[in-house]
Design a protein around this motif. Structure first.
Motif, PDB file in Angstrom:
ATOM      1  N   ASP A 288       9.097   1.671  -6.951  1.00  0.00           N
ATOM      2  CA  ASP A 288       9.227   0.564  -6.009  1.00  0.00           C
ATOM      3  C   ASP A 288       7.898   0.166  -5.367  1.00  0.00           C
ATOM      4  O   ASP A 288       7.809  -0.885  -4.746  1.00  0.00           O
ATOM      5  CB  ASP A 288      10.223   0.911  -4.907  1.00  0.00           C
ATOM      6  N   ILE A 289       6.914   1.023  -5.471  1.00  0.00           N
ATOM      7  CA  ILE A 289       5.613   0.741  -4.845  1.00  0.00           C
ATOM      8  C   ILE A 289       4.482   0.946  -5.863  1.00  0.00           C
ATOM      9  O   ILE A 289       3.637   1.825  -5.701  1.00  0.00           O
ATOM     10  CB  ILE A 289       5.404   1.603  -3.576  1.00  0.00           C
TER      11      ILE A 289
ATOM     12  N   HIS B 173       1.723  -0.771  -6.678  1.00  0.00           N
ATOM     13  CA  HIS B 173       0.333  -0.963  -6.245  1.00  0.00           C
ATOM     14  C   HIS B 173      -0.146   0.240  -5.446  1.00  0.00           C
ATOM     15  O   HIS B 173      -1.276   0.706  -5.612  1.00  0.00           O
ATOM     16  CB  HIS B 173       0.213  -2.229  -5.393  1.00  0.00           C
ATOM     17  N   THR B 174       0.729   0.748  -4.595  1.00  0.00           N
ATOM     18  CA  THR B 174       0.385   1.910  -3.781  1.00  0.00           C
ATOM     19  C   THR B 174       0.188   3.143  -4.655  1.00  0.00           C
ATOM     20  O   THR B 174      -0.709   3.951  -4.395  1.00  0.00           O
ATOM     21  CB  THR B 174       1.482   2.160  -2.723  1.00  0.00           C
TER      22      THR B 174
ATOM     23  N   SER C 203      -2.737  -2.083  -0.562  1.00  0.00           N
ATOM     24  CA  SER C 203      -1.627  -1.910  -1.498  1.00  0.00           C
ATOM     25  C   SER C 203      -0.324  -1.600  -0.766  1.00  0.00           C
ATOM     26  O   SER C 203       0.743  -2.071  -1.156  1.00  0.00           O
ATOM     27  CB  SER C 203      -1.934  -0.780  -2.485  1.00  0.00           C
TER      28      SER C 203
ATOM     29  N   ASP D 228       3.065  -3.768  -1.071  1.00  0.00           N
ATOM     30  CA  ASP D 228       4.331  -3.152  -1.476  1.00  0.00           C
ATOM     31  C   ASP D 228       5.348  -3.069  -0.340  1.00  0.00           C
ATOM     32  O   ASP D 228       6.477  -2.620  -0.549  1.00  0.00           O
ATOM     33  CB  ASP D 228       4.083  -1.752  -2.041  1.00  0.00           C
TER      34      ASP D 228
ATOM     35  N   CYS E  31       5.160  -1.184   2.443  1.00  0.00           N
ATOM     36  CA  CYS E  31       5.218   0.111   3.137  1.00  0.00           C
ATOM     37  C   CYS E  31       4.822  -0.034   4.600  1.00  0.00           C
ATOM     38  O   CYS E  31       5.350   0.664   5.468  1.00  0.00           O
ATOM     39  CB  CYS E  31       4.295   1.124   2.468  1.00  0.00           C
TER      40      CYS E  31
END
Length: 125
Positions: free
Chosen positions: A15-16, A18-19, A65, A69, A71
């Protein structure tokens, strides 16, 4: 020697994305800094400075990132940003446990020296 768990990493970080990529680079930059600090090349140039600058760039990329995403956001409290980074590094370390120096550095930087980390994060955001 611990074994990396790629399946867990794929599940946790799908789900994330880029992170996840930014965390890979951040962890490697922290490991590089730990290896290079207090070392000098033949003419006296400090190897740790360049490694620390790379860490700063990777930390900025990780924060960006995390925003992409979802976060964190620009309005998220700095202490919460620091906690989120520390939590993500902890999860990352469970999937990829072989970066001991990087994880020790992250613990010292983001947990023990939390005030310094928060001011640094505030400047980067």
């Amino acid at each position: 020697m611990a074994i990396s768990n790629y399946n867990a990493a794929a599940t946790i970080f799908e789900d994330i994305p880029h992170t996840f990529v930014a965390l890979q680079k951040l962890v490697m930059a922290m490991e590089d800094y730990c290896k290079a600090k207090n070392k000098r090349i033949f003419w006296g140039k400090d190897k740790g400075l360049k490694a620390y600058q790379k860490f700063e760039k990777c930390l900025k990329d990780t924060l960006d990132s995390m925003i992409i995403d979802g976060c964190i956001s620009h309005s998220t409290e700095i202490s919460e940003c620091r906690d989120n980074i520390l939590q993500l590094i902890k999860i990352f370390s469970q999937c990829f446990p072989n970066w001991h120096k990087a994880y020790n550095f992250a613990y010292e930087y983001f947990y023990i020296n939390s005030e310094i980390a928060e001011s640094h994060i505030a400047n980067l955001l």
